[in-house]
Design a protein around this motif. Structure first.
Motif, PDB file in Angstrom:
ATOM      1  N   TRP A  80     -13.937  10.483   0.160  1.00 20.13           N
ATOM      2  CA  TRP A  80     -12.390  10.019   0.331  1.00 20.13           C
ATOM      3  C   TRP A  80     -11.902  10.940   1.418  1.00 20.13           C
ATOM      4  N   ARG A  94      -4.648   2.748  -6.093  1.00 13.13           N
ATOM      5  CA  ARG A  94      -3.255   2.569  -5.896  1.00 13.13           C
ATOM      6  C   ARG A  94      -2.618   2.486  -6.982  1.00 13.13           C
ATOM      7  N   ILE A  98      -2.052   4.163   0.578  1.00 12.48           N
ATOM      8  CA  ILE A  98      -3.075   4.003  -0.287  1.00 12.48           C
ATOM      9  C   ILE A  98      -3.891   2.684   0.198  1.00 12.48           C
ATOM     10  N   ILE A 133      -6.483   7.814   2.487  1.00 14.19           N
ATOM     11  CA  ILE A 133      -5.285   8.158   1.808  1.00 14.19           C
ATOM     12  C   ILE A 133      -4.429   8.763   2.811  1.00 14.19           C
ATOM     13  N   ASN A 182       0.690  -1.168   0.307  1.00 16.76           N
ATOM     14  CA  ASN A 182      -0.050  -0.018   0.057  1.00 16.76           C
ATOM     15  C   ASN A 182       0.843   1.264   0.131  1.00 16.76           C
ATOM     16  N   ILE A 188      -4.360  13.736  -6.419  1.00 16.89           N
ATOM     17  CA  ILE A 188      -5.262  13.285  -5.710  1.00 16.89           C
ATOM     18  C   ILE A 188      -6.381  14.297  -6.186  1.00 16.89           C
TER      19      ILE A 188
END
Length: 379
Positions: free
Chosen positions: A188, A246, A240, A219, A82, A96
């Motif tokens: 998110w 990711r 992530i 994140i 990750n 992002i």
């Protein structure tokens, strides 16, 4: 903190500050040098670049150390799959926001917030919805009512944990409540987590992703640059949890060789996550001792004035509003009478009007001179 002597305008960095014509107190960096192993890497970068050309170095090696570090220190289990290297925080924010939102989408942020973050959101033509912390009690609190209200029409929530510049370390219940709001509104969460090593005694830093059981909508941006005082370096890592995003980020970064990780960054990560625990402990002890010493010093020279201690970081705030000066006059008096430049709360978004920011990661002689000049300016 830099100082200029009036005789020849030469820049000094020693501790004999009482005859300096001007002292410039900076809040963005620490006075202290980076650890010797990190300095060695930077000063001998050619050695490490040579290892790259000869195929001797493993660009993924630091991820095991990073995962082990967070498990040992903060009980946060990070799957090394990750972890995604990112050359800079600016690039992370740009990718992002442009990937997870569209033009005119709302992005909810906890303020005050860093200027670069504000700029990146607005530059991408997204709507910035700023939710200030509530400054009413002993420490700033989250305004869950406003967060709940404005999260309904947003796509991303941005927090810094610990919060910068207030230094607030959010508790597990608070983080879980943020997670509930995000999950209910399909948001998110970008959690910017820097400076967590410099907490006050008895205060615990809790990674957001840990509190939310590594939820797929979280994140986390992590960088050792601020703690190591590497202000010219911006490299970091994203954790992530969502595999699809990711893979997308990995593809975006791998398409351009300029974004590839280099040997210097790998070595700094290796050192940070495995070899400088003693340096970190001593730095934390010194900074925390500064808070204790100058809290008492303030009471001695200013009477009832209080040093506002954050739960983490190096910034302390002092409220000068009771002196009755307008912000411009206050700044002018401190510059003219105190021969001192400071960062004022009005320069930072949020409810910090009438306050000045003092960086406690400086030698005590310098801080004493700084406070003495503030007193002189307010007479």
């Amino acid at each position: 903190m830099e100082a200029t002597k009036s005789k020849n305008n030469y820049q000094y960095s020693n501790l004999d500050t009482n005859d300096f014509d001007l002292i410039m107190h900076e809040t963005e960096k620490m006075y202290f040098l980076s650890p010797k192993p990190v300095m060695f890497v930077i000063q001998n970068y050619n050695l490490f670049e040579k290892q790259v050309s000869q195929g001797y170095y493993d660009k993924e090696s630091y991820k095991m150390l990073m995962s082990a570090y967070f498990m040992k220190e903060y009980e946060w289990e990070i799957d090394i799959q990750n972890i995604q290297y990112i050359p800079s925080d600016e690039m992370a924010y740009t990718l992002i926001f442009e990937s997870l939102t569209q033009v005119n989408d709302n992005v909810v942020v906890l303020s005050p917030l860093e200027k670069i973050l504000r700029y990146k959101i607005l530059a991408s033509s997204r709507n910035l919805i700023s939710i200030p912390l509530i400054y009413e009690g002993e420490k700033p609190e989250l305004d869950f009512e406003l967060l709940e209200k404005y999260s309904k029409d947003a796509k991303v929530m941005v927090i810094s944990n610990p919060h910068y510049p207030s230094g607030r370390c959010f508790g597990e219940d608070e983080l879980k409540k943020l997670g509930d709001i995000a999950r209910k509104n399909n948001l998110w969460i970008l959690s910017i987590e820097e400076g967590y090593e410099l907490t006050r005694d008895g205060i615990k830093y809790i990674p957001l992703s840990k509190a939310l059981n590594n939820s797929s909508n979280v994140i986390t941006y992590l960088s050792p640059c601020k703690t190591l005082n590497l202000m010219d370096s911006t490299m970091g890592n994203l954790v992530i949890n969502n595999k699809k995003f990711r893979d997308f980020m990995k593809m975006q970064l791998s398409d351009n060789s300029r974004f590839a990780i280099n040997a210097i960054d790998v070595e700094i990560f290796n050192i940070f996550y495995s070899r400088i625990d003693i340096w970190l402990r001593k730095l934390r002890e010194y900074v925390n001792k500064n808070f204790d010493l100058f809290d008492g010093y303030l009471k001695d020279i200013f009477g009832t004035m209080k040093l506002e201690r954050p739960e983490s970081g190096t910034l302390a705030f002092i409220d000068l509003s009771k002196y009755g000066y307008m912000p411009e006059e206050l700044e002018y008096r401190i510059l003219r009478n105190g021969k001192l430049t400071l960062k004022f709360g009005e320069e930072i978004e949020g409810n910090l009007q009438g306050k000045i920011a003092i960086n406690m990661a400086y030698p005590r002689e310098m801080l004493k001179e700084c406070f003495t000049r503030i007193r002189k300016a307010l007479k």
